[in-house]
Scaffold this active site. Structure first.
Site, PDB file in Angstrom:
ATOM      1  CB  CYS A   1     -28.134  35.800 -21.536  1.00 58.35           C
ATOM      2  SG  CYS A   1     -29.121  37.206 -22.003  1.00 58.35           S
TER       3      CYS A   1
ATOM      4  CD1 TRP B   1     -20.886  42.249 -15.571  1.00 58.04           C
ATOM      5  CD2 TRP B   1     -20.362  42.066 -17.745  1.00 58.04           C
ATOM      6  NE1 TRP B   1     -20.557  40.937 -15.813  1.00 58.04           N
ATOM      7  CE2 TRP B   1     -20.214  40.798 -17.144  1.00 58.04           C
ATOM      8  CE3 TRP B   1     -20.075  42.197 -19.099  1.00 58.04           C
ATOM      9  CZ2 TRP B   1     -19.807  39.669 -17.854  1.00 58.04           C
ATOM     10  CZ3 TRP B   1     -19.667  41.074 -19.818  1.00 58.04           C
ATOM     11  CH2 TRP B   1     -19.544  39.826 -19.187  1.00 58.04           C
ATOM     12  CG  ASN B   2     -24.557  41.084 -20.899  1.00 63.42           C
ATOM     13  OD1 ASN B   2     -25.266  41.813 -20.215  1.00 63.42           O
ATOM     14  ND2 ASN B   2     -24.981  39.951 -21.406  1.00 63.42           N
TER      15      ASN B   2
ATOM     16  CD  GLU C   1     -32.462  38.097 -20.163  1.00 54.68           C
ATOM     17  OE1 GLU C   1     -31.830  37.015 -20.076  1.00 54.68           O
ATOM     18  OE2 GLU C   1     -32.007  39.122 -20.657  1.00 54.68           O
ATOM     19  CG  LEU C   2     -32.590  34.198 -14.235  1.00 55.41           C
ATOM     20  CD1 LEU C   2     -33.032  33.126 -13.261  1.00 55.41           C
ATOM     21  CD2 LEU C   2     -31.989  35.379 -13.495  1.00 55.41           C
TER      22      LEU C   2
ATOM     23  N   GLY D   1     -29.299  38.761 -15.097  1.00 60.65           N
ATOM     24  CA  GLY D   1     -27.988  38.355 -14.600  1.00 60.65           C
ATOM     25  C   GLY D   1     -27.894  36.847 -14.553  1.00 60.65           C
ATOM     26  CB  SER D   2     -25.415  34.679 -12.981  1.00 57.97           C
ATOM     27  OG  SER D   2     -25.503  35.100 -11.641  1.00 57.97           O
TER      28      SER D   2
ATOM     29  CD  GLU E   1     -24.960  32.250 -19.445  1.00 57.98           C
ATOM     30  OE1 GLU E   1     -25.029  32.303 -18.209  1.00 57.98           O
ATOM     31  OE2 GLU E   1     -25.633  32.961 -20.197  1.00 57.98           O
TER      32      GLU E   1
ATOM     33  CE  LYS F   1     -26.359  45.662  -7.988  1.00 61.84           C
ATOM     34  NZ  LYS F   1     -25.162  45.980  -8.792  1.00 61.84           N
ATOM     35  N   PRO F   2     -27.072  49.333 -11.269  1.00 59.44           N
ATOM     36  CG  PRO F   2     -25.673  51.064 -12.026  1.00 59.44           C
ATOM     37  CD  PRO F   2     -26.706  50.732 -10.970  1.00 59.44           C
ATOM     38  CB  ALA F   3     -23.103  45.500 -13.806  1.00 59.85           C
TER      39      ALA F   3
HETATM   40  P1  ADP Z   1     -22.135  38.288 -13.696  1.00 60.44           P
HETATM   41  O1  ADP Z   1     -21.443  37.131 -13.085  1.00 60.44           O
HETATM   42  O2  ADP Z   1     -22.293  38.199 -15.149  1.00 60.44           O
HETATM   43  O3  ADP Z   1     -21.625  39.626 -13.240  1.00 60.44           O
HETATM   44  P2  ADP Z   1     -24.243  38.460 -11.793  1.00 60.44           P
HETATM   45  O4  ADP Z   1     -25.519  37.727 -11.741  1.00 60.44           O
HETATM   46  O5  ADP Z   1     -23.247  38.212 -10.705  1.00 60.44           O
HETATM   47  O6  ADP Z   1     -23.637  38.173 -13.208  1.00 60.44           O
HETATM   48  O7  ADP Z   1     -24.500  40.030 -11.841  1.00 60.44           O
HETATM   49  C1  ADP Z   1     -25.605  40.643 -12.430  1.00 60.44           C
HETATM   50  C2  ADP Z   1     -26.059  41.783 -11.550  1.00 60.44           C
HETATM   51  O8  ADP Z   1     -26.448  41.249 -10.298  1.00 60.44           O
HETATM   52  C3  ADP Z   1     -24.977  42.812 -11.250  1.00 60.44           C
HETATM   53  O9  ADP Z   1     -25.582  44.092 -11.185  1.00 60.44           O
HETATM   54  C4  ADP Z   1     -24.476  42.376  -9.888  1.00 60.44           C
HETATM   55  O10 ADP Z   1     -23.892  43.427  -9.156  1.00 60.44           O
HETATM   56  C5  ADP Z   1     -25.774  41.935  -9.256  1.00 60.44           C
HETATM   57  N1  ADP Z   1     -25.624  41.022  -8.115  1.00 60.44           N
HETATM   58  C6  ADP Z   1     -24.713  40.050  -7.933  1.00 60.44           C
HETATM   59  N2  ADP Z   1     -24.903  39.432  -6.747  1.00 60.44           N
HETATM   60  C7  ADP Z   1     -25.978  40.030  -6.159  1.00 60.44           C
HETATM   61  C8  ADP Z   1     -26.674  39.861  -4.913  1.00 60.44           C
HETATM   62  N3  ADP Z   1     -26.322  38.935  -4.038  1.00 60.44           N
HETATM   63  N4  ADP Z   1     -27.731  40.671  -4.657  1.00 60.44           N
HETATM   64  C9  ADP Z   1     -28.106  41.605  -5.550  1.00 60.44           C
HETATM   65  N5  ADP Z   1     -27.488  41.823  -6.724  1.00 60.44           N
HETATM   66  C10 ADP Z   1     -26.445  41.044  -7.043  1.00 60.44           C
END
Ligand code: ADP
Length: 487
Positions: free
Chosen positions: A291, A157-158, A257-258, A235-236, A388, A181-183
């Site tokens: 990030c 989402w950032n 890209e974590l 993402g994370s 982080e 799949k967007p946030a």
């Molecule tokens: P943040 O904590 O910054 O939202 P995330 O890594 O949780 O970071 O989220 C980044 C993306 O990964 C989002 O689109 C989120 O919906 C997706 N996401 C989170 N958990 C899962 C999962 N178990 N499987 C697939 N996508 C995921």
């Protein structure tokens, strides 16, 4: 939703599958909130397993024609998409600020930055070269590049716009199709991009957008699918690790890209004003939610007090507020959960002995605002050193020698961006080469653009986005041996 756009057609709330706007089979929706005031701004279609499978099937079917289009045809479509984004940049920026919170000028900057990937990869689509290798007289050895296949993308989402174009543009340039799949916090920017992709002539099924609340469900479909040949994720780190494990069963290609834990190392000989300005921009852009944000300010003892005092003075100029207010320089953070998390990290650091210099609390503006915060005298054994933060909080750490600085900077499982400030040319080379990071900014923190390979090492991931290297993530290398050539 209280937003006046030049083109209201950019507000889309359904999923985009095979060129159609579709509601989920169950009719389920989920709410999107404005982080500046907590109000609901839209209800968006909530897709699940079946829609994800439909999108993958559509992507597979459409790719058969997309991949055999001429490079110029694919390039033209990407260029048209770029042009439409530029034409609609103000509307796209407004949608972005509404759902994500960053100041409007920053949002506009993201739209232009995001568009730059489309232009770059429109050009690169025409430069996918193979190779002819040295071989024995009776044969010729050739290497050709082919699209990896259907790509699944999961984005955060950032940067609700640019993190998408950075993946979709090279994928499409290479001849792949993509399911995204967007946030769940920021699907509107993704859906607006889909609307413009459609208008630009991206064929039905080549780009699909699946808003959903249950990330695990769609993530499982993506990773277990044998049709999906590659997963690209931003993402994370914990979610990246989970997805990597899930991808193991089908031995899928991945780009990850974590998270990051970027050090800004300020040496005694630094241009202090440049260092303050760079650290400030890097730390507080997007309210510290990037990030590659400065996550630790490592400052040499001879310059420490002066740096701290100038840094704090500069922070006083920040104006916290709604991103649509033109005086705002710092927006809210994304959710109330994020706000509480940031506060807990700050309180934890203070409990462990960090000195709170400014900020240290949420603001009373309503919405999810946290005051710009500086914690001095942070030590490596404090929890914040390896966390982080993803918020407007700057931990400052004092160091003595170059060796200390390198050891501190590398004392983390992350390895995305790092920055150093010094005027000494040999120090620049020695430290840059010793830093275990995918990217090093020397006397500069604004390091990202479509021209450079963005990506990390260690637990910050693998793969590169942007630049001449960015296409590699979406291409397979095939060797063809042509034998029987002897006279
Ligand atoms: P943040 O904590 O910054 O939202 P995330 O890594 O949780 O970071 O989220 C980044 C993306 O990964 C989002 O689109 C989120 O919906 C997706 N996401 C989170 N958990 C899962 C999962 N178990 N499987 C697939 N996508 C995921």
């Amino acid at each position: 939703m209280g937003l006046s756009l030049s083109d209201s057609g950019l507000i889309q709330t359904k999923a985009f599958i095979n060129g159609e706007w579709v509601a989920s089979n169950s009719g389920a929706e989920f709410p999107i909130f404005n982080p500046a005031n907590g109000e609901t701004i839209a209800q968006v279609t909530n897709v699940g397993e079946q829609e994800a499978k439909d999108a993958i099937e559509a992507a597979q079917a459409s790719m058969q024609e997309w991949k055999v289009k001429s490079p110029a045809e694919r390039s033209n479509v990407l260029q048209r998409w770029h042009d439409l984004i530029i034409d609609n940049a103000d509307d796209l920026a407004s949608i972005l600020t509404l759902e994500q919170g960053k100041p409007l000028a920053e949002a506009k900057g993201e739209i232009l930055y995001g568009a730059s990937y489309l232009k770059w990869f429109a050009e690169e689509a025409k430069r996918i070269y193979g190779d002819i290798l040295p071989s024995a007289q009776d044969r010729r050895s050739l290497v050709i590049k082919q699209p990896v296949g259907v790509v699944a993308a999961i984005t955060p989402w950032n940067f609700p716009n640019a993190m998408i174009t950075r993946k979709v543009a090279p994928a499409l340039a290479a001849g792949c199709s993509i399911v995204l799949k967007p946030a769940p916090e920021t699907p509107l920017s993704a859906l607006a991009l889909a609307e413009l992709a459609d208008r630009a002539g991206v064929p039905a099924g080549v780009f699909n957008v699946l808003p959903c609340l249950n990330a695990e469900e769609v993530g499982e479909v993506f990773t277990s699918s044998t049709t999906v040949k590659k997963l690209t994720f931003t993402g994370s780190t914990p979610v990246g690790k989970l997805l990597l494990r899930q991808c193991a069963d089908t031995v899928k290609r991945t780009s990850m890209e974590l998270g990051g834990n970027a050090p800004v190392v300020v040496f005694d000989d630094a241009d202090i004003d440049l260092a303050v300005a760079g650290a400030l921009a890097s730390k507080f852009r997007n309210s510290g939610q990037t990030c590659i944000c400065a996550n630790r300010l490592l400052v040499q003892e001879g310059i420490y007090d002066r740096f701290l005092s100038k840094f704090i003075d500069a922070i006083k100029a920040f104006r916290l507020g709604d991103g649509f207010d033109k005086d705002t320089t710092l927006g809210p953070v994304i959710t109330d959960k994020a706000l509480m998390g940031i506060d807990a990290v700050v309180k934890g650091a203070i409990d462990q002995g960090a000195r709170l210099v400014t900020g240290g609390q949420s603001s009373d503006l309503g919405g999810w605002f946290y005051e710009p915060t500086v914690l001095a005298d942070v030590k490596p054994d404090m929890g914040i050193f390896n966390k982080e933060i993803f918020g407007p909080v700057a931990p400052v750490i004092k160091f003595k020698t170059d060796a200390d600085a390198i050891a501190l900077a590398n004392d983390t499982s992350f390895g995305l961006a790092s920055y150093i400030y010094t005027q000494d040319i040999s120090r620049i080379w020695q430290v840059s080469e010793a830093l275990e990071y995918g990217m090093v900014g020397v006397n500069e923190t604004a390091i990202s653009s479509e021209l450079i390979p963005f990506g990390g090492v260690k637990e910050s991931g693998h793969g590169r986005e942007g630049s001449k290297y960015g296409l590699d993530d979406y291409l397979e290398t095939k060797y063809i041996c042509m034998g029987g050539l002897s006279a």
